[in-house]
Enzyme design. Structure first.
Site, PDB file in Angstrom:
ATOM      1  N   SER A 247       0.839  -1.200   0.000  1.00 37.94           N
ATOM      2  CA  SER A 247       0.000   0.000   0.000  1.00 37.94           C
ATOM      3  C   SER A 247       0.870   1.245   0.000  1.00 37.94           C
ATOM      4  O   SER A 247       2.068   1.186   0.266  1.00 37.94           O
ATOM      5  CB  SER A 247      -0.912  -0.010   1.227  1.00 37.94           C
ATOM      6  OG  SER A 247      -0.322   0.685   2.291  1.00 37.94           O
ATOM      7  N   LYS A 248       0.205   2.370  -0.276  1.00 36.96           N
ATOM      8  CA  LYS A 248       0.969   3.619  -0.321  1.00 36.96           C
ATOM      9  C   LYS A 248       1.574   3.920   1.048  1.00 36.96           C
ATOM     10  O   LYS A 248       2.513   4.697   1.152  1.00 36.96           O
ATOM     11  CB  LYS A 248       0.099   4.760  -0.822  1.00 36.96           C
ATOM     12  CG  LYS A 248      -1.007   5.179   0.117  1.00 36.96           C
ATOM     13  CD  LYS A 248      -1.703   6.421  -0.403  1.00 36.96           C
ATOM     14  CE  LYS A 248      -2.733   6.901   0.592  1.00 36.96           C
ATOM     15  NZ  LYS A 248      -3.450   8.075   0.200  1.00 36.96           N
ATOM     16  N   ARG A 249       1.043   3.286   2.082  1.00 40.18           N
ATOM     17  CA  ARG A 249       1.599   3.509   3.425  1.00 40.18           C
ATOM     18  C   ARG A 249       3.027   2.995   3.532  1.00 40.18           C
ATOM     19  O   ARG A 249       3.788   3.463   4.360  1.00 40.18           O
ATOM     20  CB  ARG A 249       0.732   2.845   4.487  1.00 40.18           C
ATOM     21  CG  ARG A 249      -0.588   3.511   4.570  1.00 40.18           C
ATOM     22  CD  ARG A 249      -1.297   3.414   5.889  1.00 40.18           C
ATOM     23  NE  ARG A 249      -2.562   4.089   5.713  1.00 40.18           N
ATOM     24  CZ  ARG A 249      -3.644   3.515   5.189  1.00 40.18           C
ATOM     25  NH1 ARG A 249      -3.628   2.246   4.867  1.00 40.18           N
ATOM     26  NH2 ARG A 249      -4.745   4.196   5.021  1.00 40.18           N
ATOM     27  N   LYS A 251       5.263   3.610   1.577  1.00 35.74           N
ATOM     28  CA  LYS A 251       6.104   4.739   1.197  1.00 35.74           C
ATOM     29  C   LYS A 251       6.144   5.781   2.309  1.00 35.74           C
ATOM     30  O   LYS A 251       7.193   6.308   2.657  1.00 35.74           O
ATOM     31  CB  LYS A 251       5.525   5.375  -0.070  1.00 35.74           C
ATOM     32  CG  LYS A 251       6.503   5.399  -1.190  1.00 35.74           C
ATOM     33  CD  LYS A 251       6.158   6.354  -2.295  1.00 35.74           C
ATOM     34  CE  LYS A 251       4.955   6.021  -3.092  1.00 35.74           C
ATOM     35  NZ  LYS A 251       4.806   6.810  -4.300  1.00 35.74           N
TER      36      LYS A 251
END
Ligand code: GLU
Length: 537
Positions: A247-249, A251
């Site tokens: 997920s973008k999390r 990053k």
């Protein structure tokens, strides 16, 4: 399959960048439509007025174009919003919302967020999941809070046949009356998606498994509107190798870790705003985990020189992956074309693709395999194709190769094709052709400072200076002699390499010197010969 033309759609919400999982959804929809001679629709689901941005929509279009996933109907890149943006279709939604109200299937509700939270807590206390229902006690009176419209779900089991997962059933007491129009007058995702899939004639909805439990809600709406629903298929999720959801999390988490390390090294957190260009308040929110804004993460990564994991399509593009390699790689997440096939052209994908060969369980995103695959693609490609890939890479990056002429880019591609995993690696390693090399201190000590290396370098310089017509033919015998010199005297070729490239790894010397040119080669050697001993430590 019946005779109706197959129509699939990819329906991203423009609230961020295009995630590789989203790209995989788009690819499977594209493959399925093309395979059946059908159409692939792109629809921008921008009903969330706060989080949707034009910039995000434009980025998604650009990423899909880069991947070669062209749509038959959808937004026009660079043009104003058209009817494939949900925000342009409010009239259509309102008509059907009114119809549901008239038919007694939709009703207004007035709870404040606090009231809803209290209702949820009360249900939890009784160890029951909270389900909002029209006939439940304690509903708020008109005027208590914002007015929304809810859809009265039937109290009956809804069963559907998922083309990947098989039969799925949800019991009547598990439904709740979903909001279909928000207080800002916009429809919710659930409502707009049903109206649009019907209105656009979508025959197959292929989307990620995270939407599986939305489908019974949508089927309730189809039924209430007396429409035939499309077929549904839910695709496995994309996981990291450590079994966490990609997920973008990932990053934003890495960006926060980078800040913590940077502060630990003695830097003042106050300076972060200045070097990232992000307002202090926004940074604080981000560091306190109140937002997961990928743009803030990216700014931190750039400012601190901390590489963040690639998650979004554009991350991979910037890292120098070829669009065909990335597409091939994501196709294999959750899909198995059989016979252990890995490298597949688009035509082969089209030939082999079927929903029966998509798995039920989550797929792994193996970064090592992607890197390997990208290298394979680079090696198998012709220079013309690579030149095209490089042009697309240069659009989103700032390496010096960007400003090189076509002939020079061709030579570099030919030179690095066998020895690079990504275009970014090539762009980084070829910097020394365009700018003064950054000297690798270890290589400098070993090949320039040790023994009689400077004397050897002077000899090499004299040999090269005699080559007036700096061509491959003229240089080849000189390089041969330098290699022979090396055999007698230690590392003469390496001494030359370090002097002109700044490190001990480069493409073969002959190609390197040819491209670098006579003036730059001699000037770099002279700079070293004129530098005092130990000028690099
Ligand atoms: N806008 C939704 C999303 O981005 C689309 C889901 C669907 O395909 O129905 O997740």
């Amino acid at each position: 399959m019946d005779s109706k033309m197959v129509k699939t759609r990819f329906a991203p919400s423009p609230t961020g960048f295009l995630h590789v999982g989203g790209a995989r959804t788009a690819l499977f929809n594209w493959l399925f439509a093309k395979k059946h001679g059908g159409q692939f629709v792109l629809r921008i689901e921008d009903t969330d007025q706060v989080r949707s941005t034009a910039e995000s929509a434009a980025g998604i279009l650009a990423d899909l174009q880069w991947l070669g996933l062209n749509w038959d109907c959808g937004p026009q890149p660079g043009a104003a919003k058209n009817e494939y943006f949900q925000s342009m279709r409010l009239e259509l939604y309102n008509g059907y919302l009114e119809k549901l109200v008239k038919d007694g299937r939709a009703y207004e509700a007035y709870e404040t967020p606090q009231q809803l939270a209290a209702m949820r807590m009360a249900a939890e206390k009784m160890k029951r999941p909270f389900r909002y229902r029209r006939n439940m006690p304690g509903r708020a009176a008109p005027g208590s809070g914002p007015t929304v419209l809810r859809f009265e779900m039937p109290f009956e089991t809804i069963t559907f046949h998922d083309l990947i997962l098989g039969d799925i059933s949800v019991g009547g007491d598990e439904h709740d009356d979903i909001i279909i129009r928000k207080s800002d007058g916009f429809p919710t995702y659930h409502f707009a998606v049903v109206v649009d899939d019907h209105d656009m004639g979508i025959t197959h909805v292929l989307r990620a498994q995270e939407h599986l439990m939305n489908t019974p809600k949508h089927l309730g709406l189809y039924n209430a509107l007396a429409w035939t629903p499309p077929a549904h298929a839910h695709m496995p999720l994309v996981f990291n190798m450590d079994n966490t959801k990609m997920s973008k999390r990932d990053k934003t988490k890495a960006a926060r870790v980078a800040v913590a390390v940077w502060v630990k090294q003695g830097n003042s957190a106050d300076k972060l705003s200045e070097i990232t260009g992000i307002a202090a308040e926004q940074l604080k929110e981000f560091l306190d985990k109140k937002t997961d804004d990928s743009r803030i993460a990216a700014a931190i990564g750039t400012a601190l020189g901390a590489p963040l994991p690639e998650i979004d399509v554009q991350d991979f593009r910037r890292s120098g992956y070829l669009s065909d390699a990335l597409l091939n790689f994501i196709a294999l997440i959750g899909w198995s074309p059989g016979e252990n096939r890995e490298i597949l052209t688009r035509e082969e994908m089209l030939e082999l693709f079927s929903l029966e060969t998509i798995g039920k369980t989550s797929g792994r995103f193996d970064r090592k395999k992607l890197l390997w695959m990208n290298g394979e693609y680079i090696r198998r490609r012709g220079i013309d194709e690579l030149l095209h890939d490089l042009a697309a890479f240069n659009v989103v990056t700032q390496y010096p190769i960007k400003n090189a002429g076509e002939a020079q880019q061709r030579e570099l591609l030919a030179m690095y094709q066998e020895r690079t995993g990504t275009l970014a690696e090539m762009a980084e390693n070829s910097r020394f052709f365009f700018e003064e090399p950054k000297m690798d201190p270890a290589a400098f000590r070993k090949h320039i400072e040790s023994g009689n290396s400077r004397v050897v370098l002077q000899q090499i310089r004299d040999m090269l200076a005699l080559v007036t017509n700096w061509s491959r033919d003229q240089l080849a015998p000189v390089i041969e002699k330098i290699i022979e010199l090396g055999e007698k005297r230690g590392s003469a070729p390496q001494t030359l390499r370090v002097a002109v490239c700044g490190g001990s790894v480069s493409p073969p010397l002959l190609e390197t010197l040819c491209l670098l040119g006579r003036d730059a080669t001699l000037a770099r050697i002279d700079a070293i010969l004129q530098s005092p001993q130990s000028s690099v430590s």
